[in-house]
Design a protein around this motif. Sequence first.
Motif, PDB file in Angstrom:
ATOM      1  N   UNK A 124      28.325  31.033  32.309  1.00 61.92           N
ATOM      2  CA  UNK A 124      28.249  31.092  33.716  1.00 61.92           C
ATOM      3  C   UNK A 124      27.441  29.359  33.593  1.00 61.92           C
ATOM      4  N   UNK A 125      28.052  28.356  34.148  1.00 61.03           N
ATOM      5  CA  UNK A 125      27.664  26.681  34.259  1.00 61.03           C
ATOM      6  C   UNK A 125      27.508  26.674  35.497  1.00 61.03           C
ATOM      7  N   UNK A 126      26.708  26.209  36.129  1.00 65.46           N
ATOM      8  CA  UNK A 126      26.558  25.241  37.080  1.00 65.46           C
ATOM      9  C   UNK A 126      27.187  23.667  37.011  1.00 65.46           C
ATOM     10  N   UNK A 127      28.160  23.416  38.088  1.00 62.04           N
ATOM     11  CA  UNK A 127      29.070  22.343  38.000  1.00 62.04           C
ATOM     12  C   UNK A 127      28.746  21.696  39.483  1.00 62.04           C
ATOM     13  N   UNK A 128      28.775  20.462  40.250  1.00 63.58           N
ATOM     14  CA  UNK A 128      28.459  19.192  40.767  1.00 63.58           C
ATOM     15  C   UNK A 128      27.450  18.608  41.212  1.00 63.58           C
ATOM     16  N   UNK A 129      27.658  18.369  41.455  1.00 64.04           N
ATOM     17  CA  UNK A 129      26.208  16.980  41.986  1.00 64.04           C
ATOM     18  C   UNK A 129      24.963  17.411  42.300  1.00 64.04           C
ATOM     19  N   UNK A 130      24.202  19.107  42.733  1.00 62.65           N
ATOM     20  CA  UNK A 130      23.140  19.200  43.054  1.00 62.65           C
ATOM     21  C   UNK A 130      22.248  20.533  42.429  1.00 62.65           C
TER      22      UNK A 130
END
Length: 150
Positions: A124-130
């Motif tokens: 699981x990887x966090x993606x995005x700008x925040x």
Amino acid sequence: MDRNLKQFSAIYIGGGNTFRLLKDFKETCFTNVLKEYLAKGGIIYGGSAGAIIFGQDIRTCSHMDSNDVGLQDFHGLGLVENYSIWCHYNGENDAVINNYIFEYKNPVISLPEETALFIDDEVITVIGTKPAILFNEENKKVIQPGTLLS
């Protein structure tokens, strides 16, 4: 697997009332179809209610959705380890999230707008700008975009 889904390279599941969405998916056994589609390499993107149902328990939506369909089984698809998903997160939600954790004993991954999780082979990887925010009974942890959860 329903051969009609084989023709699609990806499936998008949008928002709406989370209780109604999960009830419809369970009554039609579409949750099983989705799990099989994923197991065979399919790609699924969920937004809002469509993301919440990927978690362990969907009652994280209770502050914004009403259970007007009388859903009794609140178990989601359980695709994000043992976490429940909280969408549209902002810091004002912390007390409600802590109450949820106290009552249901489920850790929560909170996703603000512009943030998502990418899951590939159980990584699981966090993606995005925040950043995403992990809540459990002990603490609150900020997970920056690009960081692995597991």
